[in-house]
Motif scaffolding. Structure first.
Motif, PDB file in Angstrom:
ATOM      1  N   VAL A  20       0.787  -1.264  -0.047  1.00 14.54           N
ATOM      2  CA  VAL A  20      -0.187   0.123  -0.061  1.00 14.54           C
ATOM      3  C   VAL A  20       0.760   1.206   0.049  1.00 14.54           C
ATOM      4  N   PHE A  21       1.974   1.408   0.689  1.00 12.61           N
ATOM      5  CA  PHE A  21       2.752   2.417   0.622  1.00 12.61           C
ATOM      6  C   PHE A  21       3.497   2.528  -0.479  1.00 12.61           C
ATOM      7  N   LEU A  22       4.089   1.491  -1.111  1.00 12.55           N
ATOM      8  CA  LEU A  22       4.693   1.734  -2.399  1.00 12.55           C
ATOM      9  C   LEU A  22       3.956   2.209  -3.551  1.00 12.55           C
ATOM     10  N   LEU A  23       2.488   1.604  -3.702  1.00  8.57           N
ATOM     11  CA  LEU A  23       1.481   1.955  -4.596  1.00  8.57           C
ATOM     12  C   LEU A  23       1.222   3.339  -4.365  1.00  8.57           C
ATOM     13  N   GLY A  24       0.958   3.931  -2.966  1.00  9.66           N
ATOM     14  CA  GLY A  24       0.728   5.138  -2.549  1.00  9.66           C
ATOM     15  C   GLY A  24       1.760   6.109  -3.055  1.00  9.66           C
ATOM     16  N   ALA A  25       3.000   5.785  -2.947  1.00  7.14           N
ATOM     17  CA  ALA A  25       4.021   6.587  -3.499  1.00  7.14           C
ATOM     18  C   ALA A  25       4.064   6.741  -4.695  1.00  7.14           C
ATOM     19  N   LEU A  26       3.878   5.994  -5.690  1.00 11.27           N
ATOM     20  CA  LEU A  26       3.875   5.978  -6.973  1.00 11.27           C
ATOM     21  C   LEU A  26       2.366   6.176  -7.707  1.00 11.27           C
ATOM     22  N   TRP A  27       1.416   6.629  -7.071  1.00 12.89           N
ATOM     23  CA  TRP A  27      -0.195   6.210  -7.711  1.00 12.89           C
ATOM     24  C   TRP A  27      -0.387   7.330  -9.017  1.00 12.89           C
ATOM     25  N   GLN A  28       0.336   8.263  -8.683  1.00  8.46           N
ATOM     26  CA  GLN A  28       0.039   9.282 -10.055  1.00  8.46           C
ATOM     27  C   GLN A  28       0.706   8.837 -11.260  1.00  8.46           C
ATOM     28  N   LYS A  29       1.669   7.964 -11.152  1.00  9.72           N
ATOM     29  CA  LYS A  29       2.043   7.526 -12.330  1.00  9.72           C
ATOM     30  C   LYS A  29       1.339   6.122 -12.690  1.00  9.72           C
ATOM     31  N   LEU A  30       0.599   5.550 -11.753  1.00  9.58           N
ATOM     32  CA  LEU A  30      -0.047   4.093 -11.976  1.00  9.58           C
ATOM     33  C   LEU A  30      -1.506   4.253 -12.272  1.00  9.58           C
ATOM     34  N   PHE A  31      -2.177   5.082 -11.531  1.00  6.12           N
ATOM     35  CA  PHE A  31      -3.574   5.099 -11.451  1.00  6.12           C
ATOM     36  C   PHE A  31      -4.348   6.526 -11.554  1.00  6.12           C
ATOM     37  N   LYS A  32      -5.652   6.424 -11.982  1.00  7.46           N
ATOM     38  CA  LYS A  32      -6.301   7.640 -12.130  1.00  7.46           C
ATOM     39  C   LYS A  32      -7.118   8.101 -10.842  1.00  7.46           C
ATOM     40  N   ASP A  33      -7.344   7.376 -10.123  1.00  5.35           N
ATOM     41  CA  ASP A  33      -8.079   7.312  -8.726  1.00  5.35           C
ATOM     42  C   ASP A  33      -7.212   6.814  -7.703  1.00  5.35           C
ATOM     43  N   LYS A  34      -7.080   7.665  -6.621  1.00  8.90           N
ATOM     44  CA  LYS A  34      -5.959   7.010  -5.360  1.00  8.90           C
ATOM     45  C   LYS A  34      -6.497   5.843  -4.827  1.00  8.90           C
ATOM     46  N   ARG A  35      -7.888   5.592  -4.821  1.00  6.10           N
ATOM     47  CA  ARG A  35      -8.631   4.472  -4.371  1.00  6.10           C
ATOM     48  C   ARG A  35      -8.115   3.086  -4.903  1.00  6.10           C
ATOM     49  N   GLU A  36      -7.632   3.131  -6.130  1.00  5.42           N
ATOM     50  CA  GLU A  36      -7.340   1.996  -6.779  1.00  5.42           C
ATOM     51  C   GLU A  36      -6.122   1.401  -6.248  1.00  5.42           C
TER      52      GLU A  36
END
Lengths: 115, 134
Positions: free
Chosen positions: B43-59
């Protein structure tokens, strides 16, 4: 055990995480050895994640590139970590586990969201 | 972002993929040693990179447990070499977790992100203190 598993899975399915509740319950209240409790926790987590898979697929929330990038190296790490766990004294493993959870929980609680 | 069936096929750059791989390996090691905690790191990992990975942070909260699924199964497989748990208990726990997980995924869109994070953190702290004192 079933009620604790259901509540833990509810949180895990929401993406919040079970926070090791089942491991705590199994070691403290059921008296299971640490590694056996951890194994049951991994099976429990797998089942709850599998249950959320269908819903998340239908709602199109999943990214295959992300999942594979994390999961493939993760499996290698998990195998290495689990082999190492067999060599650690179980009581010490439980204490380290508890400390890790307190530290991570505090980090999550007091971390400010970046805008 | 291309869509193929129910899975998004967004291309990610090599640096991001390397970061995901390193983080995934670390999450796997933690999960393997402690039987828990790998999900938090993911969760931390995806949270740190979420803008490059997802449109919605909830993903983040949808992809993290699914990424951890094969990792958890690998840990369980290696643990099983030294354990022989009661099969009836395992089946009961698995059934309860299937129901709970499905219900949780359905409920996910109904709660605010901050509330989810605070619940998560609070439970972790309480559980950790119990383990330390036991």
């Amino acid at each position: 055990m079933v009620i604790v598993a259901f509540l833990s899975a509810l949180l895990a399915g929401m993406g919040v995480g079970s926070a090791g509740l089942l491991v705590v319950y199994l070691t403290l209240f059921e008296g299971l050895p640490q590694l056996e409790a951890q194994m049951i926790n991994m099976i429990f987590f797998s089942a709850s994640a599998a249950a959320s898979l269908g819903v998340n697929l239908v709602k199109k929330r999943l990214s295959l590139a992300v999942i594979l990038s994390v999961a493939v190296p993760g499996c290698l790490g998990a195998a290495a970590g689990a082999y190492f766990a067999h060599s650690v004294e179980p009581g010490a493993l439980g204490k380290i586990f508890g400390g890790l959870m307190v530290a991570t929980g505090a980090l999550t609680l007091f971390r400010k969201d970046k805008r | 972002m291309r869509r193929k069936g129910y899975l998004k096929m967004k291309n990610i750059d090599n640096l991001t993929a390397a970061r995901l791989g390193a983080g995934g390996f670390a999450a796997g090691v933690v999960s393997g040693i402690f039987g828990n905690g790998g999900g938090v790191l993911t969760v931390f990992l995806l949270g740190a990179l979420w803008q490059k990975l997802f449109k919605d942070k909830r993903e983040i909260y949808s992809n993290a447990p699914i990424s951890m699924l094969p990792i958890a199964l690998t840990s369980a497989l290696v643990y099983s070499s030294g354990a022989s748990p009661d099969k009836a208990s395992l089946i009961a726990v698995a059934a309860a977790s299937l129901l709970g997980g499905g219900a949780g995924a359905l409920a996910m869109g109904k709660m605010k992100l901050k509330v989810l994070s605070k619940i998560f953190a609070g439970i972790m702290i309480v559980s950790g203190v119990i383990m330390l004192l036991s």
